[in-house]
Design a protein around this motif. Structure first.
Motif, PDB file in Angstrom:
ATOM      1  N   UNK A 213       4.882   6.496  -5.372  1.00  0.00           N
ATOM      2  CA  UNK A 213       5.601   4.649  -5.121  1.00  0.00           C
ATOM      3  C   UNK A 213       7.105   4.140  -5.233  1.00  0.00           C
ATOM      4  N   UNK A 214       6.636   3.581  -4.622  1.00  0.00           N
ATOM      5  CA  UNK A 214       8.592   3.519  -4.953  1.00  0.00           C
ATOM      6  C   UNK A 214       8.499   1.533  -4.670  1.00  0.00           C
ATOM      7  N   UNK A 215       9.788   1.558  -5.804  1.00  0.00           N
ATOM      8  CA  UNK A 215      10.040  -0.231  -5.739  1.00  0.00           C
ATOM      9  C   UNK A 215      10.442  -0.871  -4.631  1.00  0.00           C
ATOM     10  N   UNK A 216      10.157  -1.698  -3.759  1.00  0.00           N
ATOM     11  CA  UNK A 216       9.911  -2.836  -3.108  1.00  0.00           C
ATOM     12  C   UNK A 216      10.967  -4.037  -3.170  1.00  0.00           C
ATOM     13  N   UNK A 217      10.383  -4.946  -4.742  1.00  0.00           N
ATOM     14  CA  UNK A 217      11.782  -5.754  -5.683  1.00  0.00           C
ATOM     15  C   UNK A 217      10.936  -5.296  -6.559  1.00  0.00           C
ATOM     16  N   UNK A 218      12.100  -6.488  -7.357  1.00  0.00           N
ATOM     17  CA  UNK A 218      11.345  -6.529  -9.113  1.00  0.00           C
ATOM     18  C   UNK A 218      11.437  -8.284  -9.302  1.00  0.00           C
ATOM     19  N   UNK A 219       9.829  -8.736  -9.227  1.00  0.00           N
ATOM     20  CA  UNK A 219       9.691 -10.160  -9.238  1.00  0.00           C
ATOM     21  C   UNK A 219      10.181 -10.964 -10.488  1.00  0.00           C
ATOM     22  N   UNK A 220      11.447 -10.199 -11.268  1.00  0.00           N
ATOM     23  CA  UNK A 220      11.339 -10.595 -12.015  1.00  0.00           C
ATOM     24  C   UNK A 220      13.411 -11.457 -12.570  1.00  0.00           C
ATOM     25  N   UNK A 221      13.429 -11.906 -11.435  1.00  0.00           N
ATOM     26  CA  UNK A 221      14.883 -11.283 -10.406  1.00  0.00           C
ATOM     27  C   UNK A 221      15.398 -13.498 -10.507  1.00  0.00           C
ATOM     28  N   UNK A 222      16.485 -13.904 -10.232  1.00  0.00           N
ATOM     29  CA  UNK A 222      16.974 -15.131  -9.728  1.00  0.00           C
ATOM     30  C   UNK A 222      15.948 -15.909 -11.101  1.00  0.00           C
ATOM     31  N   UNK A 223      15.676 -17.075 -10.298  1.00  0.00           N
ATOM     32  CA  UNK A 223      14.028 -17.712 -10.365  1.00  0.00           C
ATOM     33  C   UNK A 223      13.539 -18.006 -11.693  1.00  0.00           C
ATOM     34  N   UNK A 224      12.872 -16.419 -11.851  1.00  0.00           N
ATOM     35  CA  UNK A 224      11.842 -15.704 -12.534  1.00  0.00           C
ATOM     36  C   UNK A 224      13.188 -15.091 -13.745  1.00  0.00           C
ATOM     37  N   UNK A 225      14.373 -14.451 -13.670  1.00  0.00           N
ATOM     38  CA  UNK A 225      15.051 -13.787 -14.800  1.00  0.00           C
ATOM     39  C   UNK A 225      14.580 -13.671 -16.029  1.00  0.00           C
ATOM     40  N   UNK A 226      14.127 -13.002 -16.796  1.00  0.00           N
ATOM     41  CA  UNK A 226      13.876 -13.878 -18.712  1.00  0.00           C
ATOM     42  C   UNK A 226      13.154 -14.484 -18.396  1.00  0.00           C
ATOM     43  N   UNK A 227      11.903 -14.221 -17.622  1.00  0.00           N
ATOM     44  CA  UNK A 227      10.698 -15.754 -17.541  1.00  0.00           C
ATOM     45  C   UNK A 227      10.127 -15.555 -18.453  1.00  0.00           C
ATOM     46  N   UNK A 228       9.743 -16.640 -18.885  1.00  0.00           N
ATOM     47  CA  UNK A 228       8.412 -16.278 -19.901  1.00  0.00           C
ATOM     48  C   UNK A 228       6.767 -15.708 -19.230  1.00  0.00           C
ATOM     49  N   UNK A 229       6.329 -15.441 -19.895  1.00  0.00           N
ATOM     50  CA  UNK A 229       5.291 -14.304 -19.997  1.00  0.00           C
ATOM     51  C   UNK A 229       4.140 -14.860 -20.191  1.00  0.00           C
ATOM     52  N   UNK A 297      11.526 -25.590 -23.931  1.00  0.00           N
ATOM     53  CA  UNK A 297      12.477 -25.639 -22.947  1.00  0.00           C
ATOM     54  C   UNK A 297      11.754 -24.213 -22.246  1.00  0.00           C
ATOM     55  N   UNK A 298      12.108 -23.155 -22.573  1.00  0.00           N
ATOM     56  CA  UNK A 298      12.167 -21.604 -22.067  1.00  0.00           C
ATOM     57  C   UNK A 298      10.260 -21.723 -20.862  1.00  0.00           C
ATOM     58  N   UNK A 299       9.536 -22.459 -22.042  1.00  0.00           N
ATOM     59  CA  UNK A 299       8.747 -22.326 -21.304  1.00  0.00           C
ATOM     60  C   UNK A 299       8.521 -23.933 -19.521  1.00  0.00           C
ATOM     61  N   UNK A 300       8.622 -24.271 -20.427  1.00  0.00           N
ATOM     62  CA  UNK A 300       9.546 -25.382 -18.942  1.00  0.00           C
ATOM     63  C   UNK A 300       9.984 -25.166 -18.286  1.00  0.00           C
ATOM     64  N   UNK A 301      10.214 -23.244 -18.050  1.00  0.00           N
ATOM     65  CA  UNK A 301      10.457 -22.954 -16.183  1.00  0.00           C
ATOM     66  C   UNK A 301      10.252 -22.415 -16.221  1.00  0.00           C
ATOM     67  N   UNK A 302       8.380 -22.924 -16.132  1.00  0.00           N
ATOM     68  CA  UNK A 302       7.108 -21.967 -15.579  1.00  0.00           C
ATOM     69  C   UNK A 302       6.384 -23.476 -14.926  1.00  0.00           C
ATOM     70  N   UNK A 303       6.255 -23.918 -16.408  1.00  0.00           N
ATOM     71  CA  UNK A 303       5.715 -25.184 -15.481  1.00  0.00           C
ATOM     72  C   UNK A 303       6.819 -25.737 -13.925  1.00  0.00           C
ATOM     73  N   UNK A 304       8.250 -26.147 -13.883  1.00  0.00           N
ATOM     74  CA  UNK A 304       8.637 -26.562 -13.405  1.00  0.00           C
ATOM     75  C   UNK A 304       8.628 -26.108 -12.024  1.00  0.00           C
ATOM     76  N   UNK A 305       9.110 -24.562 -12.503  1.00  0.00           N
ATOM     77  CA  UNK A 305       8.760 -23.323 -10.893  1.00  0.00           C
ATOM     78  C   UNK A 305       7.905 -23.594 -10.146  1.00  0.00           C
ATOM     79  N   UNK A 306       5.623 -23.989 -11.582  1.00  0.00           N
ATOM     80  CA  UNK A 306       5.277 -24.018 -10.218  1.00  0.00           C
ATOM     81  C   UNK A 306       4.932 -25.293  -9.752  1.00  0.00           C
TER      82      UNK A 306
END
Length: 329
Positions: A213-229, A297-306
């Motif tokens: 199998x191969x990667x179609x897309x990295x889902x942790x880029x752009x708005x989700x780069x370095x995203x709190x998980x 501030x870091x976790x707020x990114x998750x709430x704001x994107x939601x």
């Protein structure tokens, strides 16, 4: 959010043994030690057999919970949704949960929760959309109308996929989401019952090596780069009743997060003890990062994107959910 937190394979339970040392019965020193110690000395933590949680097992092995007067029982949870219901009801004392699930549960009134420690942050290629070896899907736009596997709806995977699809002018309503446990996604991809799978390690590496199998897309880029998980949560009521227990947990985890962040070999060594990841695989899989501070501030990114992607109806102020870590002893 596989953090998450994220139905995965069975956890091998590991428990630390609490050792209480007393200095002579009735001595003022012993009385003060008991008075200053945690209110709840035996805690049950909801956990998953995933890399995100490596610092917990490092702390258990190093005896750092024991030093804080805590006996820790690790209990496998099926996923964040089930775990949060149990946390709210008092069946768990602490729980590793993906941030999206905790925020959603808070907004829906499942319970009132507090964050006490960060655990895992995404890095490039830690969560990818994978397609089969001979798949004709070449771009995100090709996913329209296709079946895409998530381990569960309403968690960080749902958010990451929605953010990624937006790059191609699509949303999650343009795909057919199939809920499949991570360990079963490879077989489903090989059988053709799904067209793509969202997953993290070690499943990315397994699909690549065993299925081609191969990667179609990295889902942790752009708005989700370095995203709190994922991070550690408690119920507000538990935190109010047991502030010294929470502080003891935070101090032990702070040591473990620091070690995990600075020494990858410490993570590699502990992964085979509570997951099905073998030592040779642990050395090569892509890992995220282990934050050493709890940042609203870091976790707020998750709430704001939601809110932006319509997973929440209104904004949540994450700072009200944070219990600041105590100073080290």
């Amino acid at each position: 959010m596989r953090f998450g937190l994220l139905g995965r394979a069975a956890l091998v339970g590991v428990a630390a043994t609490l050792v209480l040392t007393a200095c002579g019965g009735g001595s003022s020193e012993g009385t003060n030690a008991a008075k200053d110690g945690p209110e709840d000395t035996s805690i049950t933590v909801g956990t998953l057999p995933i890399p995100d949680i490596a610092p917990l097992h490092i702390a258990m092995q190093k005896g750092w919970f024991k030093e804080e007067g805590l006996e820790v029982k690790a209990e496998t949870i099926q996923g964040s949704a089930v775990g949060l219901n149990k946390l709210a009801a008092g069946g768990l004392d602490f729980m590793l949960g993906n941030y999206m699930s905790v925020l959603k549960a808070q907004a829906q009134g499942t319970g009132k929760f507090k964050y006490v420690a960060d655990s895992f942050q995404a890095a490039p290629d830690t969560f990818n959309l994978m397609v089969g070896k001979d798949s004709k899907i070449r771009t995100l736009a090709d996913l329209k109308g296709k079946k895409v596997a998530l381990n569960t709806k309403g968690n960080v995977g749902d958010l990451a996929v929605a953010s990624t699809l937006r790059q191609a002018g699509l949303s999650n309503t343009d795909i057919s989401i199939q809920e499949i446990p991570f360990p079963n996604m490879g077989a489903a991809l090989a059988a053709g019952t799904i067209d793509a799978a969202w997953c993290g390690e070690p499943y990315i590496s397994e699909m690549q090596t065993k299925l081609g199998a191969h990667k179609l897309a990295d889902t942790m880029t752009g708005p989700t780069a370095d995203f709190p998980v994922a991070g550690w949560s408690v119920s507000e009521s538990y935190a109010t009743k047991n502030p010294k227990t929470v502080a003891a947990f935070q101090r032990a985890m702070a040591k473990a997060q620091q070690l995990a962040a600075s020494d990858r070999t410490a993570v590699e060594a502990v992964l085979p003890t509570y997951t099905q990841i073998q030592s040779d695989v642990a050395k090569i899989i892509t890992l995220g990062t282990f934050p050493t501070s709890l940042s609203a501030q870091r976790i707020q990114r998750v709430a704001d994107l939601m809110v932006e992607l319509k997973f929440l109806d209104k904004k949540i102020d994450v700072s009200n959910m944070i219990i600041p870590p105590p100073p080290a002893k």
